[in-house]
Design a protein around this motif. Structure first.
Motif, PDB file in Angstrom:
ATOM      1  N   ALA A 245      53.254  43.966  76.050  1.00 61.90           N
ATOM      2  CA  ALA A 245      54.123  44.222  77.203  1.00 61.90           C
ATOM      3  C   ALA A 245      54.948  42.981  77.551  1.00 61.90           C
ATOM      4  O   ALA A 245      55.977  43.077  78.215  1.00 61.90           O
ATOM      5  N   LYS A 246      54.476  41.807  77.113  1.00 62.47           N
ATOM      6  CA  LYS A 246      55.174  40.565  77.497  1.00 62.47           C
ATOM      7  C   LYS A 246      55.924  39.911  76.338  1.00 62.47           C
ATOM      8  O   LYS A 246      56.985  39.331  76.534  1.00 62.47           O
ATOM      9  N   THR A 247      55.341  39.951  75.141  1.00 63.45           N
ATOM     10  CA  THR A 247      55.942  39.221  74.014  1.00 63.45           C
ATOM     11  C   THR A 247      56.115  40.155  72.827  1.00 63.45           C
ATOM     12  O   THR A 247      55.141  40.752  72.356  1.00 63.45           O
ATOM     13  N   GLY A 248      57.347  40.262  72.344  1.00 62.18           N
ATOM     14  CA  GLY A 248      57.624  41.141  71.207  1.00 62.18           C
ATOM     15  C   GLY A 248      57.044  40.593  69.908  1.00 62.18           C
ATOM     16  O   GLY A 248      57.156  39.396  69.619  1.00 62.18           O
ATOM     17  N   SER A 249      56.421  41.472  69.135  1.00 60.82           N
ATOM     18  CA  SER A 249      55.917  41.091  67.805  1.00 60.82           C
ATOM     19  C   SER A 249      55.644  42.381  67.042  1.00 60.82           C
ATOM     20  O   SER A 249      55.766  43.469  67.605  1.00 60.82           O
ATOM     21  N   ALA A 250      55.264  42.244  65.791  1.00 59.98           N
ATOM     22  CA  ALA A 250      54.855  43.437  65.036  1.00 59.98           C
ATOM     23  C   ALA A 250      53.442  43.215  64.510  1.00 59.98           C
ATOM     24  O   ALA A 250      53.103  43.614  63.401  1.00 59.98           O
ATOM     25  N   GLY A 251      52.610  42.552  65.313  1.00 55.69           N
ATOM     26  CA  GLY A 251      51.230  42.264  64.874  1.00 55.69           C
ATOM     27  C   GLY A 251      51.266  41.296  63.708  1.00 55.69           C
ATOM     28  O   GLY A 251      52.146  40.430  63.622  1.00 55.69           O
ATOM     29  N   SER A 252      50.335  41.457  62.773  1.00 55.68           N
ATOM     30  CA  SER A 252      50.317  40.573  61.599  1.00 55.68           C
ATOM     31  C   SER A 252      51.633  40.720  60.853  1.00 55.68           C
ATOM     32  O   SER A 252      52.021  41.834  60.492  1.00 55.68           O
ATOM     33  N   PHE A 253      52.308  39.619  60.614  1.00 55.38           N
ATOM     34  CA  PHE A 253      53.602  39.717  59.924  1.00 55.38           C
ATOM     35  C   PHE A 253      53.410  39.797  58.414  1.00 55.38           C
ATOM     36  O   PHE A 253      54.171  40.444  57.719  1.00 55.38           O
ATOM     37  N   PHE A 254      52.367  39.087  57.916  1.00 56.87           N
ATOM     38  CA  PHE A 254      52.100  39.064  56.476  1.00 56.87           C
ATOM     39  C   PHE A 254      50.775  39.748  56.170  1.00 56.87           C
ATOM     40  O   PHE A 254      49.907  39.844  57.035  1.00 56.87           O
ATOM     41  N   ILE A 293      42.256  35.600  50.829  1.00 57.85           N
ATOM     42  CA  ILE A 293      42.286  34.414  51.701  1.00 57.85           C
ATOM     43  C   ILE A 293      43.082  34.778  52.950  1.00 57.85           C
ATOM     44  O   ILE A 293      44.170  35.351  52.829  1.00 57.85           O
ATOM     45  N   PRO A 294      42.575  34.481  54.158  1.00 54.29           N
ATOM     46  CA  PRO A 294      43.362  34.835  55.353  1.00 54.29           C
ATOM     47  C   PRO A 294      44.712  34.124  55.359  1.00 54.29           C
ATOM     48  O   PRO A 294      44.783  32.892  55.277  1.00 54.29           O
ATOM     49  N   ALA A 295      45.789  34.922  55.470  1.00 54.55           N
ATOM     50  CA  ALA A 295      47.128  34.332  55.553  1.00 54.55           C
ATOM     51  C   ALA A 295      47.218  33.417  56.774  1.00 54.55           C
ATOM     52  O   ALA A 295      47.911  32.400  56.751  1.00 54.55           O
ATOM     53  N   ALA A 296      46.480  33.783  57.845  1.00 55.83           N
ATOM     54  CA  ALA A 296      46.503  32.943  59.070  1.00 55.83           C
ATOM     55  C   ALA A 296      46.062  31.518  58.750  1.00 55.83           C
ATOM     56  O   ALA A 296      46.633  30.553  59.254  1.00 55.83           O
ATOM     57  N   TRP A 297      45.064  31.391  57.902  1.00 59.04           N
ATOM     58  CA  TRP A 297      44.556  30.054  57.552  1.00 59.04           C
ATOM     59  C   TRP A 297      45.612  29.285  56.743  1.00 59.04           C
ATOM     60  O   TRP A 297      45.875  28.106  56.999  1.00 59.04           O
ATOM     61  N   LEU A 298      46.221  29.959  55.767  1.00 64.14           N
ATOM     62  CA  LEU A 298      47.236  29.302  54.922  1.00 64.14           C
ATOM     63  C   LEU A 298      48.429  28.833  55.773  1.00 64.14           C
ATOM     64  O   LEU A 298      48.959  27.734  55.590  1.00 64.14           O
ATOM     65  N   ILE A 299      48.821  29.680  56.737  1.00 65.21           N
ATOM     66  CA  ILE A 299      49.978  29.349  57.584  1.00 65.21           C
ATOM     67  C   ILE A 299      49.609  28.218  58.547  1.00 65.21           C
ATOM     68  O   ILE A 299      50.384  27.277  58.765  1.00 65.21           O
ATOM     69  N   PRO A 319      48.474  32.445  63.973  1.00 65.61           N
ATOM     70  CA  PRO A 319      49.754  32.155  63.316  1.00 65.61           C
ATOM     71  C   PRO A 319      50.234  33.229  62.341  1.00 65.61           C
ATOM     72  O   PRO A 319      51.329  33.108  61.787  1.00 65.61           O
ATOM     73  N   LEU A 320      49.440  34.282  62.161  1.00 62.15           N
ATOM     74  CA  LEU A 320      49.888  35.389  61.314  1.00 62.15           C
ATOM     75  C   LEU A 320      50.903  36.258  62.060  1.00 62.15           C
ATOM     76  O   LEU A 320      51.567  37.111  61.475  1.00 62.15           O
ATOM     77  N   VAL A 321      51.008  36.022  63.363  1.00 59.89           N
ATOM     78  CA  VAL A 321      51.881  36.839  64.194  1.00 59.89           C
ATOM     79  C   VAL A 321      53.160  36.064  64.532  1.00 59.89           C
ATOM     80  O   VAL A 321      53.100  35.014  65.170  1.00 59.89           O
ATOM     81  N   LEU A 322      54.299  36.567  64.069  1.00 56.16           N
ATOM     82  CA  LEU A 322      55.585  35.980  64.450  1.00 56.16           C
ATOM     83  C   LEU A 322      56.054  36.702  65.714  1.00 56.16           C
ATOM     84  O   LEU A 322      55.818  37.907  65.868  1.00 56.16           O
ATOM     85  N   VAL A 323      56.676  35.961  66.619  1.00 51.58           N
ATOM     86  CA  VAL A 323      57.027  36.567  67.903  1.00 51.58           C
ATOM     87  C   VAL A 323      58.505  36.387  68.246  1.00 51.58           C
ATOM     88  O   VAL A 323      59.147  35.433  67.821  1.00 51.58           O
ATOM     89  N   ILE A 351      50.870  30.067  46.645  1.00 50.97           N
ATOM     90  CA  ILE A 351      50.572  31.484  46.924  1.00 50.97           C
ATOM     91  C   ILE A 351      51.746  32.078  47.696  1.00 50.97           C
ATOM     92  O   ILE A 351      52.176  31.513  48.710  1.00 50.97           O
ATOM     93  N   GLU A 352      52.244  33.215  47.221  1.00 53.68           N
ATOM     94  CA  GLU A 352      53.394  33.840  47.872  1.00 53.68           C
ATOM     95  C   GLU A 352      52.911  34.918  48.840  1.00 53.68           C
ATOM     96  O   GLU A 352      52.275  35.900  48.426  1.00 53.68           O
ATOM     97  N   LEU A 353      53.191  34.740  50.114  1.00 52.45           N
ATOM     98  CA  LEU A 353      52.799  35.747  51.111  1.00 52.45           C
ATOM     99  C   LEU A 353      53.768  36.922  51.044  1.00 52.45           C
ATOM    100  O   LEU A 353      54.971  36.723  50.859  1.00 52.45           O
ATOM    101  N   THR A 354      53.224  38.131  51.223  1.00 51.05           N
ATOM    102  CA  THR A 354      54.134  39.292  51.287  1.00 51.05           C
ATOM    103  C   THR A 354      54.070  39.874  52.699  1.00 51.05           C
ATOM    104  O   THR A 354      52.990  39.929  53.302  1.00 51.05           O
ATOM    105  N   PRO A 355      55.230  40.282  53.223  1.00 52.94           N
ATOM    106  CA  PRO A 355      55.225  40.816  54.582  1.00 52.94           C
ATOM    107  C   PRO A 355      54.403  42.099  54.672  1.00 52.94           C
ATOM    108  O   PRO A 355      54.431  42.933  53.765  1.00 52.94           O
ATOM    109  N   GLU A 356      53.685  42.233  55.763  1.00 54.65           N
ATOM    110  CA  GLU A 356      53.026  43.509  56.075  1.00 54.65           C
ATOM    111  C   GLU A 356      54.050  44.378  56.803  1.00 54.65           C
ATOM    112  O   GLU A 356      54.066  45.602  56.698  1.00 54.65           O
ATOM    113  N   VAL A 357      54.911  43.700  57.538  1.00 58.35           N
ATOM    114  CA  VAL A 357      55.963  44.352  58.298  1.00 58.35           C
ATOM    115  C   VAL A 357      57.036  44.873  57.332  1.00 58.35           C
ATOM    116  O   VAL A 357      57.357  44.201  56.353  1.00 58.35           O
ATOM    117  N   GLU A 358      57.554  46.065  57.627  1.00 58.30           N
ATOM    118  CA  GLU A 358      58.602  46.611  56.744  1.00 58.30           C
ATOM    119  C   GLU A 358      59.989  46.189  57.252  1.00 58.30           C
ATOM    120  O   GLU A 358      60.326  46.414  58.422  1.00 58.30           O
TER     121      GLU A 358
END
Ligand code: EPU
Length: 360
Positions: A245-254, A293-299, A319-323, A351-358
């Motif tokens: 409700a306060k900050t826009g995001s799409a949850g886990s980005f990767f 491997i958690p993308a959050a840890w790598l980021i 940090p897996l969440v971009l806002v 390691i190449e992260l792939t977006p979870e977000v479309e």
């Protein structure tokens, strides 16, 4: 069926991108879809077509030149009369059909109120039920596919409604047939879940187990209830994830990357050289010589946590969440930030992260 032109989508994507679509169609039933497509009315609409739920897993990168469809099919329909639910024995299950446009969390609330086990670990995930089944949402050791019996869809090729069994949904990690070979063909109209009155909580996810046991001890109750687990899950989410409700995001980005063990060995070598031999890199065995491997840890290791650039940012607690930090981020700001994060993780870990977000 409601059709509008030049429809603004800002309130229909949780990232809050200020974009519009050439045409927007909202329908209220599977029958409406059948009639609309059988009469060939879709041919007068601009292409391409895109079906969205709450837009909680999308990044609109620009205005959409085609037609966006959205389901207004909202219902929660147990296969037994609602009055009989409290007397269901603990060894029994009950099937519940949920309209695709029903908010996912409204269904989670309904289950908690009716003391039925199933979606409690998935409480608080933004979005609608149809999209949740397409995306195979998951959290705290559970995926939606664990409780799905079948998915009902409108088939745009045959112009008819069809039932797809769970097996034929080909579920994988944030993946399904609806995102692969059947993409663009099926529109999910409802999802049938099998719930239980007595299976009890699923506490394989360590952090949830500890928090749930603490809540049980504090409650004075003898056993867990779906409502108790829901409330513990919401507490964990509130502490880590931005309030939609306060900050826009799409949850886990990767997505969390699944890599051959040799890549993991390199990551482990890096971490042990930096933090000492006792340091444990978080990871999960994905079988067949692969490690997740958690993308959050790598980021996080790449130094991005809490980073802010213009109107875009990296959530400080996950940090897996971009806002959309200011609510005014343009799509290109998010795209640029995601690109820089991906490049830096490649640089540091290969390691190449792939977006979870479309990306749309
Ligand atoms: N971590 C860090 N730094 C941080 C945060 C996390 O290093 O600041 C490391 C920790 O080692 C932690 C690990 O990352 O143990 C995993 O973090 P977390 O438990 O928060 O889960 P996740 O793997 O980052 C996944 C899902 C989430 C889901 C959580 C909980 C994906 C892409 N994401 O995140 O789903 O809520 O597990 O089960 O699989 C979503 O899909 O939008 C989503 C939020």
């Amino acid at each position: 069926m409601e059709i509008s032109c030049n429809h603004n989508l800002r309130k229909q994507n949780t990232f809050g991108m200020d974009v519009s679509c050439a045409c927007y169609v909202e329908y209220g039933s599977a029958d409406e879809l059948v009639m609309f497509f059988s009469e060939g009315k879709q041919f007068s609409l601009p292409r391409p077509f895109l079906h969205i739920g709450k837009g909680s897993n999308l990044l609109f990168t620009k205005d959409f030149e085609g037609t966006v469809f959205h389901s207004g099919i909202k219902f929660i329909r147990p296969a037994v009369p609602a009055d009989n639910i409290p007397s269901i024995s603990r060894t029994e299950t009950v099937d519940v059909e949920v309209g695709a446009g029903t908010l996912w969390d409204d269904f989670c609330i309904w289950c908690a109120e009716n003391s039925l086990w199933g979606p409690e670990n998935l409480s608080g995930i933004p979005g609608e039920t149809g999209a949740a089944a397409v995306q195979n949402i998951g959290a705290y050791g559970v995926e939606i596919q664990d409780i799905i019996k079948e998915v009902r869809c409108f088939d745009a090729v045959t112009c008819s409604v069809k039932t797809i069994t769970k097996t034929d949904c080909h579920y994988g990690y944030r993946d399904s047939v609806f995102k692969q070979s059947a993409k663009g063909r099926y529109i999910v109209t409802s999802v049938v879940f099998t719930l239980s009155a007595g299976t009890g909580p699923r506490l394989a996810y360590g952090h949830l187990k500890a928090a749930a046991e603490k809540a049980l001890a504090a409650s004075g109750c003898k056993e867990f209830s779906p409502a108790m687990i829901r409330s513990v899950v919401l507490g964990i989410r509130d502490a880590k994830l931005p309030d939609p409700a306060k900050t826009g995001s799409a949850g886990s980005f990767f997505k969390n990357p699944v890599v051959p063990k040799i890549f993991y060995d390199r990551v482990e070598h890096y971490a042990k050289s930096k933090y000492g031999q006792d340091y444990e890199v978080p990871h999960f065995d994905a079988g067949s010589g692969f490690i997740k491997i958690p993308a959050a840890w790598l980021i996080d290791q790449s130094g991005w946590k809490g980073y802010r650039e213009g109107n875009a940012g990296v959530w400080e607690k996950q940090p897996l969440v971009l806002v959309n930090a200011t609510g005014k981020a343009a799509p290109e700001e998010i795209v640029a930030l995601a690109g820089r994060i991906t490049a830096s993780v490649v640089n540091l870990f290969g390691i190449e992260l792939t977006p979870e977000v479309e990306y749309i």
